[in-house]
Write a protein that holds these residues in place. Structure first.
Motif, PDB file in Angstrom:
ATOM      1  N   ALA B  96       0.873  -1.165   0.000  1.00  0.00           N
ATOM      2  CA  ALA B  96       0.000   0.000   0.000  1.00  0.00           C
ATOM      3  C   ALA B  96       0.912   1.217   0.000  1.00  0.00           C
ATOM      4  CB  ALA B  96      -0.879  -0.003   1.238  1.00  0.00           C
ATOM      5  N   GLY B  97       0.386   2.325  -0.359  1.00  0.00           N
ATOM      6  CA  GLY B  97       1.230   3.507  -0.323  1.00  0.00           C
ATOM      7  C   GLY B  97       0.377   4.686  -0.670  1.00  0.00           C
ATOM      8  N   CYS B  98       0.759   5.826  -0.141  1.00  0.00           N
ATOM      9  CA  CYS B  98       0.017   7.018  -0.455  1.00  0.00           C
ATOM     10  C   CYS B  98       0.998   8.121  -0.788  1.00  0.00           C
ATOM     11  CB  CYS B  98      -0.848   7.424   0.731  1.00  0.00           C
ATOM     12  SG  CYS B  98      -1.600   9.038   0.466  1.00  0.00           S
ATOM     13  N   GLY B  99       0.837   8.682  -1.944  1.00  0.00           N
ATOM     14  CA  GLY B  99       1.670   9.798  -2.331  1.00  0.00           C
ATOM     15  C   GLY B  99       0.816  11.038  -2.527  1.00  0.00           C
ATOM     16  N   ILE B 100       1.226  12.119  -1.892  1.00  0.00           N
ATOM     17  CA  ILE B 100       0.540  13.394  -2.071  1.00  0.00           C
ATOM     18  C   ILE B 100       1.443  14.295  -2.898  1.00  0.00           C
ATOM     19  CG2 ILE B 100      -0.237  15.501  -0.927  1.00  0.00           C
ATOM     20  CD1 ILE B 100      -1.061  13.952   1.464  1.00  0.00           C
ATOM     21  N   HIS B 101       0.924  14.834  -3.970  1.00  0.00           N
ATOM     22  CA  HIS B 101       1.631  15.896  -4.680  1.00  0.00           C
ATOM     23  C   HIS B 101       0.818  17.172  -4.495  1.00  0.00           C
ATOM     24  CE1 HIS B 101       2.743  18.617  -7.925  1.00  0.00           C
ATOM     25  NE2 HIS B 101       3.938  18.088  -7.792  1.00  0.00           N
ATOM     26  N   CYS B 102       1.390  18.120  -3.819  1.00  0.00           N
ATOM     27  CA  CYS B 102       0.655  19.345  -3.547  1.00  0.00           C
ATOM     28  C   CYS B 102       1.213  20.459  -4.429  1.00  0.00           C
ATOM     29  CB  CYS B 102       0.804  19.705  -2.064  1.00  0.00           C
ATOM     30  SG  CYS B 102      -0.114  21.189  -1.606  1.00  0.00           S
ATOM     31  N   GLY B 103       0.374  20.932  -5.326  1.00  0.00           N
ATOM     32  CA  GLY B 103       0.842  21.949  -6.266  1.00  0.00           C
ATOM     33  C   GLY B 103       0.311  23.340  -5.982  1.00  0.00           C
ATOM     34  N   GLY B 104      -0.577  23.462  -4.996  1.00  0.00           N
ATOM     35  CA  GLY B 104      -1.212  24.765  -4.773  1.00  0.00           C
ATOM     36  C   GLY B 104      -1.161  25.204  -3.329  1.00  0.00           C
ATOM     37  N   PRO B 105      -1.881  26.260  -3.020  1.00  0.00           N
ATOM     38  CA  PRO B 105      -1.862  26.813  -1.672  1.00  0.00           C
ATOM     39  C   PRO B 105      -2.825  26.120  -0.713  1.00  0.00           C
ATOM     40  CG  PRO B 105      -3.156  28.234  -3.085  1.00  0.00           C
ATOM     41  CD  PRO B 105      -2.666  27.107  -3.962  1.00  0.00           C
ATOM     42  N   GLU B 106      -3.721  25.310  -1.263  1.00  0.00           N
ATOM     43  CA  GLU B 106      -4.709  24.681  -0.386  1.00  0.00           C
ATOM     44  C   GLU B 106      -4.154  23.392   0.218  1.00  0.00           C
ATOM     45  OE1 GLU B 106      -9.091  24.953  -1.606  1.00  0.00           O
ATOM     46  OE2 GLU B 106      -7.994  25.099  -3.490  1.00  0.00           O
ATOM     47  N   VAL B 127       3.568  -3.765   3.232  1.00  0.00           N
ATOM     48  CA  VAL B 127       4.500  -2.643   3.084  1.00  0.00           C
ATOM     49  C   VAL B 127       3.684  -1.402   2.763  1.00  0.00           C
ATOM     50  CG1 VAL B 127       6.474  -1.751   1.798  1.00  0.00           C
ATOM     51  CG2 VAL B 127       6.250  -4.215   2.178  1.00  0.00           C
ATOM     52  N   GLU B 128       3.817  -0.383   3.617  1.00  0.00           N
ATOM     53  CA  GLU B 128       3.036   0.839   3.420  1.00  0.00           C
ATOM     54  C   GLU B 128       3.987   2.024   3.460  1.00  0.00           C
ATOM     55  OE1 GLU B 128      -0.701   1.636   5.923  1.00  0.00           O
ATOM     56  OE2 GLU B 128       0.726   3.110   6.648  1.00  0.00           O
ATOM     57  N   LYS B 129       3.971   2.812   2.393  1.00  0.00           N
ATOM     58  CA  LYS B 129       4.850   3.976   2.382  1.00  0.00           C
ATOM     59  C   LYS B 129       4.032   5.235   2.151  1.00  0.00           C
ATOM     60  CE  LYS B 129       8.932   1.623   0.622  1.00  0.00           C
ATOM     61  NZ  LYS B 129       9.804   1.429  -0.542  1.00  0.00           N
ATOM     62  N   HIS B 130       4.414   6.280   2.833  1.00  0.00           N
ATOM     63  CA  HIS B 130       3.750   7.567   2.668  1.00  0.00           C
ATOM     64  C   HIS B 130       4.767   8.621   2.274  1.00  0.00           C
ATOM     65  CE1 HIS B 130       0.582   5.620   5.072  1.00  0.00           C
ATOM     66  NE2 HIS B 130      -0.205   6.391   4.360  1.00  0.00           N
ATOM     67  N   LEU B 131       4.378   9.406   1.296  1.00  0.00           N
ATOM     68  CA  LEU B 131       5.279  10.437   0.796  1.00  0.00           C
ATOM     69  C   LEU B 131       4.466  11.659   0.411  1.00  0.00           C
ATOM     70  CD1 LEU B 131       8.142  11.211  -0.415  1.00  0.00           C
ATOM     71  CD2 LEU B 131       7.259  10.323  -2.583  1.00  0.00           C
ATOM     72  N   ALA B 132       4.980  12.837   0.707  1.00  0.00           N
ATOM     73  CA  ALA B 132       4.333  14.058   0.219  1.00  0.00           C
ATOM     74  C   ALA B 132       5.387  14.907  -0.485  1.00  0.00           C
ATOM     75  CB  ALA B 132       3.700  14.825   1.380  1.00  0.00           C
ATOM     76  N   ILE B 133       5.036  15.352  -1.680  1.00  0.00           N
ATOM     77  CA  ILE B 133       5.974  16.173  -2.460  1.00  0.00           C
ATOM     78  C   ILE B 133       5.203  17.340  -3.088  1.00  0.00           C
ATOM     79  CG2 ILE B 133       7.613  14.334  -2.971  1.00  0.00           C
ATOM     80  CD1 ILE B 133       6.184  13.966  -5.701  1.00  0.00           C
ATOM     81  N   GLY B 134       5.898  18.103  -3.909  1.00  0.00           N
ATOM     82  CA  GLY B 134       5.238  19.175  -4.649  1.00  0.00           C
ATOM     83  C   GLY B 134       5.670  20.554  -4.199  1.00  0.00           C
ATOM     84  N   GLU B 135       5.504  21.502  -5.108  1.00  0.00           N
ATOM     85  CA  GLU B 135       5.964  22.872  -4.864  1.00  0.00           C
ATOM     86  C   GLU B 135       4.917  23.712  -4.136  1.00  0.00           C
ATOM     87  OE1 GLU B 135       9.125  23.596  -5.599  1.00  0.00           O
ATOM     88  OE2 GLU B 135       9.138  21.473  -6.162  1.00  0.00           O
ATOM     89  N   GLY B 136       3.694  23.210  -4.023  1.00  0.00           N
ATOM     90  CA  GLY B 136       2.612  23.990  -3.429  1.00  0.00           C
ATOM     91  C   GLY B 136       2.863  24.300  -1.962  1.00  0.00           C
ATOM     92  N   SER B 137       2.222  25.361  -1.487  1.00  0.00           N
ATOM     93  CA  SER B 137       2.418  25.773  -0.097  1.00  0.00           C
ATOM     94  C   SER B 137       1.365  25.160   0.819  1.00  0.00           C
ATOM     95  CB  SER B 137       2.353  27.296  -0.010  1.00  0.00           C
ATOM     96  OG  SER B 137       1.078  27.735  -0.488  1.00  0.00           O
ATOM     97  N   GLY B 138       0.392  24.427   0.256  1.00  0.00           N
ATOM     98  CA  GLY B 138      -0.675  23.846   1.076  1.00  0.00           C
ATOM     99  C   GLY B 138      -0.141  22.824   2.066  1.00  0.00           C
ATOM    100  N   LYS B 139      -0.816  22.748   3.186  1.00  0.00           N
ATOM    101  CA  LYS B 139      -0.413  21.806   4.233  1.00  0.00           C
ATOM    102  C   LYS B 139      -0.765  20.376   3.814  1.00  0.00           C
ATOM    103  CE  LYS B 139      -1.460  21.027   9.119  1.00  0.00           C
ATOM    104  NZ  LYS B 139      -2.227  21.551  10.251  1.00  0.00           N
TER     105      LYS B 139
END
Lengths: 306, 306
Positions: B96-106, B127-139
């Motif tokens: 399992a895995g969760c990837g967040i790509h945050c591109g905005g302010p929200e 196996v569970e991996k979590h990742l957050a990436i992206g240029e956005g300023s959102g939390k």
């Protein structure tokens, strides 16, 4: 002044066969039984008359003070507030102890609050033993509280022992430790029957290079219960270690909850804990040397609590 | 169907370069992006339509199932409830895995509740991996919950990894373990900046000869904070161990609070913890082999989290 039971209690809790050398204060059933001061160690009753102030002059080295308490009056719940002011650069041994002899059906209890103000460069060894004995059916409670404030460059070695017989114990220890000071605290608690003991500890490493080592050793016989809590909080570059070990001998329950809180990037905190029965290979080894099962168990428990 | 960011996320969180072999379910921005079942592993949307049920037939051996989640829509807070039913005597791998790509302010967030019903004699590797990436300023928030119920003679090896980038994570893991079953759970969390992560764990060793080993490895860069709580409760003759280690790289705060609760006389519970900086001798050794300071630090951190 001392009867046979008193003498037995003093021998057990304060390693005294007779009236001690040096400064002492002996309290029995809430009353002063005897007091001696020395040139360097003063003892006086506090303003509220609910305890004593032990004042060690700066630079006092190699002296000792004994402050045992005896309870043998059914129905009595004794509460004392004792304060220890340990002068700069002194090096002393303090022996405290509380023995309850319960001869009747009424409950008896002792709550001792011991507050230590350890000045810069001072060194103490503090030995405190608690014991409850007697044929009476009354409930015996012991609630010792130890509060320690250490200035810089001080050392405190504290041995807090509950030897058995207390039906209910609520122990509380708190320490605040300044720069380069070291606290070594060892708590040993033995419970049996339906007894319960709880120990709560708040240790704060406040300043640079403060150190503490907190050791808990528990032996639980029969259906007794023991809970051990520590909060070890690091506010500075410091070193702290906690070690909690419990031996389950019967059907007892043990809970150990240590919290390590590193609030500074240069804090170094470590912890080890174990709860379990006596290891079989240890028993087998001792029995192969000729000990019976019971002798082997006793030997291991004595070593563990030594 | 998969854009460049999706592919990057899938590679990181699910070790997938392309659509996986075997059963899979790919979810993107709250919608089903693709699903494949096998003869032995069924996947279907649950009755409430807020998650999936992964059903592994008894005796299924050597198969795998991938269920990655991608979030790349600013403002979306995705919540899923997935259930895994692992049939008797099967032996499967679940990624399992969760990837967040945050591109905005929200803000963006994912809360995944994974419930495992592991039947007698079954074995899983999860196996569970979590990742957050992206240029956005959102939390970016990640709140994974893992609930495990193990029948007898089962084995579960669970690797829960937070690779970085999550501003706030609230992790919760619960396990209930029956006779002769073994749970090995390793949680690895990396935080930096002002991030915070909390992990709360409730592990219950319910029956005879159940075993668990809970390992937590934390790396705290910059001003980040991590708190780790475990309650390990022994209701039977059993063996449980907890190991929590944290490396402080910057000015971060770490708190670790393990509770060992032995409610049975034949319980054997142990714990080790350490919080501190990277040991200087390790750094010196690697640098003497030709690594720069930064390379040496990275090598040690990689090894610690591996």
């Amino acid at each position: 002044m001392l009867d046979a039971i008193d003498k037995k209690i003093l021998a057990e809790v304060a390693d005294l066969e007779t009236i001690p050398k040096g400064a002492y204060n002996i309290r029995k059933n809430g009353e002063l039984l005897g007091r001696e001061v020395s040139a360097n160690i003063n003892i006086e009753t506090n303003a509220k008359r609910d305890g004593i102030i032990i004042d060690v002059k700066p630079g006092t080295v190699g002296e000792s003070v004994h402050i045992p308490v005896i309870l043998s009056q059914s129905g009595l719940h004794d509460v004392v507030y004792n304060t220890f002011v340990i002068g700069e650069n002194s090096d002393v041994t303090i022996v405290a102890g509380c023995g309850i002899h319960c001869g009747g059906p009424e409950s008896e209890g002792h709550s001792g609050v011991h507050e230590f103000r350890i000045k810069a460069g001072a060194k103490i060894r503090y030995v405190e033993k608690h014991l409850a004995i007697g044929e009476g059916s009354g409930k015996r409670t012991l609630n010792p509280t130890t509060k320690v404030v250490m200035e810089e460059d001080a050392q405190a070695e504290m041995e807090l022992t509950q030897m058995g017989g207390a039906d209910e114990a609520k122990r509380f220890n708190r320490a605040r430790i300044a720069s380069r000071s070291v606290l070594l605290m060892t708590e040993r608690v033995m419970t049996d029957g339906e007894q319960s003991a709880t120990s709560t500890n708040e240790i704060e490493l406040l300043e640079t290079d403060s150190r503490s080592n907190i050791i808990s050793r528990s032996v639980l016989k029969d259906d007794s219960k023991q809970d051990f809590y520590v909060n070890l909080t690091a506010h500075a570059k410091c070193y702290g270690h906690i070690e909690c070990d419990a031996i389950l001998m019967g059907n007892g329950n043990n809970q150990t909850v240590p919290a390590l809180r590193a609030l500074h990037p240069d804090a170094e905190l470590t912890h080890e804990a174990s709860i379990g029965k006596i290891a079989n290979d240890q028993l087998t080894k001792l029995m192969s040397l000729g000990l019976t099962y019971d002798e082997a168990v006793n030997r291991i428990i004595q070593g563990f609590l030594a």
